[in-house]
Design an enzyme around this catalytic site. Structure first.
Site, PDB file in Angstrom:
ATOM      1  N   VAL A  49     -10.081 -26.704  15.358  1.00  0.00           N
ATOM      2  CA  VAL A  49      -8.858 -26.686  14.567  1.00  0.00           C
ATOM      3  C   VAL A  49      -8.768 -25.561  13.463  1.00  0.00           C
ATOM      4  O   VAL A  49      -8.043 -25.098  13.311  1.00  0.00           O
ATOM      5  CB  VAL A  49      -8.619 -27.967  14.161  1.00  0.00           C
ATOM      6  CG1 VAL A  49      -7.293 -27.800  13.573  1.00  0.00           C
ATOM      7  CG2 VAL A  49      -8.137 -28.894  15.435  1.00  0.00           C
ATOM      8  N   CYS A  50     -10.171 -25.653  12.820  1.00  0.00           N
ATOM      9  CA  CYS A  50     -10.285 -24.845  11.568  1.00  0.00           C
ATOM     10  C   CYS A  50      -9.892 -23.518  11.609  1.00  0.00           C
ATOM     11  O   CYS A  50      -9.142 -22.713  10.751  1.00  0.00           O
ATOM     12  CB  CYS A  50     -11.604 -24.907  11.233  1.00  0.00           C
ATOM     13  SG  CYS A  50     -12.211 -26.680  10.819  1.00  0.00           S
ATOM     14  N   PRO A  51     -10.033 -22.664  12.855  1.00  0.00           N
ATOM     15  CA  PRO A  51      -9.780 -21.287  12.802  1.00  0.00           C
ATOM     16  C   PRO A  51      -8.253 -21.285  12.526  1.00  0.00           C
ATOM     17  O   PRO A  51      -7.688 -20.124  11.842  1.00  0.00           O
ATOM     18  CB  PRO A  51     -10.315 -20.692  14.098  1.00  0.00           C
ATOM     19  CG  PRO A  51     -11.058 -21.771  14.672  1.00  0.00           C
ATOM     20  CD  PRO A  51     -11.094 -22.782  13.953  1.00  0.00           C
TER      21      PRO A  51
END
Length: 200
Positions: A49-51
Site C-alpha cells: 500500500v505504501c507506494p
C-alpha cells in the site's frame, strides 16, 4: 495516543531531501520554521500500500506548496533504502524522485514519540499529523496497515485550518474550500443551518 492540541514532538534524524541529497541532521522544527506542515508515517519501504500513498502525496505536492505547507514523510527504513526506492522508476515498482523529504527512523524513536508504533509488528501505523505555524498539532488521522489514506482529505483539512486562521470562523460538517463558515454562537448555528441544511 491523541496529540491534537499538543506541541508536535521535535526530532532530528538522517533524511533524504526532495533533491535526493542525504543529510545526517534533518530537524523538524528547523524545517518547518513557523510554517504549517504535514508529517506522515508509513510502515516500511518496498511494501504494497505504501507506494500508492507516497506517490499520491507527491502528485499533490504542488497543492501543498500553494498553501505554503511543508511535507515530511517518515518510516523506519534507512536513508539508503529510501534513496534506493526513489531511484527505481514507478514503471518498475519504485516510487520515483519524490519532491518531499523522507526521514529515517531506524531506532523507532520518532514513531514512539508520536505514539503510532504497531504493537505487534514494530512498524509505523499509517498516521498523519497537521501542524500549525506555532508547532501545535491540529489534526491527526491514524489508519491500520491495510488502509491507505486520502491525501485530498489532508488538503481539505489544511484549507479548513487556514480558513479558520484567516476568518475566525468554524468549519462545520462537510465543509470544503469556498463554502460558508460558522460563527461560534447559537445564532450562528441557527443561521448556518437555515441556509445550509440541504448540504449536510
Amino acid at each position: 495516543m491523541v496529540l491534537v492540541s499538543r506541541c508536535a514532538p521535535d526530532f532530528t534524524s538522517s533524511a533524504v531531501l526532495g533533491s535526493g541529497e542525504i543529510v545526517d541532521n534533518f530537524n523538524l522544527l528547523d524545517c518547518i520554521n513557523k510554517k504549517e506542515a504535514i508529517v506522515f508515517f508509513w510502515p516500511m519501504d518496498f511494501t504494497f500500500v505504501c507506494p500508492s500513498e507516497l506517490i499520491a502525496c507527491d502528485k499533490r505536492y504542488v497543492e501543498f506548496q500553494k498553501r505554503n505547507v511543508e511535507v515530511i514523510g517518515v518510516s523506519i527504513d534507512s536513508v539508503f533504502v529510501h534513496s534506493a526506492w526513489r531511484n527505481i522508476p514507478i514503471s518498475q515498482g519504485g516510487i520515483g524522485s519524490l519532491q518531499y523529504t523522507m526521514v529515517s527512523d531506524v531506532k523507532h524513536e520518532i514513531i514512539k514519540k508520536y505514539g503510532i508504533e504497531h504493537l505487534d509488528k514494530g512498524v509505523a501505523l499509517r498516521a498523519s499529523f497537521l501542524i500549525d505555524k506555532l508547532g501545535i498539532i491540529r489534526h491527526q488521522v491514524v489508519n491500520d496497515l491495510p488502509f491507505g489514506r486520502n491525501f485530498d482529505e489532508m488538503i481539505r483539512m489544511i484549507d479548513a485550518l487556514q480558513f479558520h486562521e484567516i476568518h475566525g470562523l468554524l468549519c462545520p460538517a462537510q465543509w470544503s474550500k469556498n463554502k460558508e463558515g460558522l460563527e461560534a454562537s447559537q445564532q450562528g448555528v441557527m443561521n448556518y443551518l437555515i441556509g445550509n441544511f440541504s448540504q449536510l
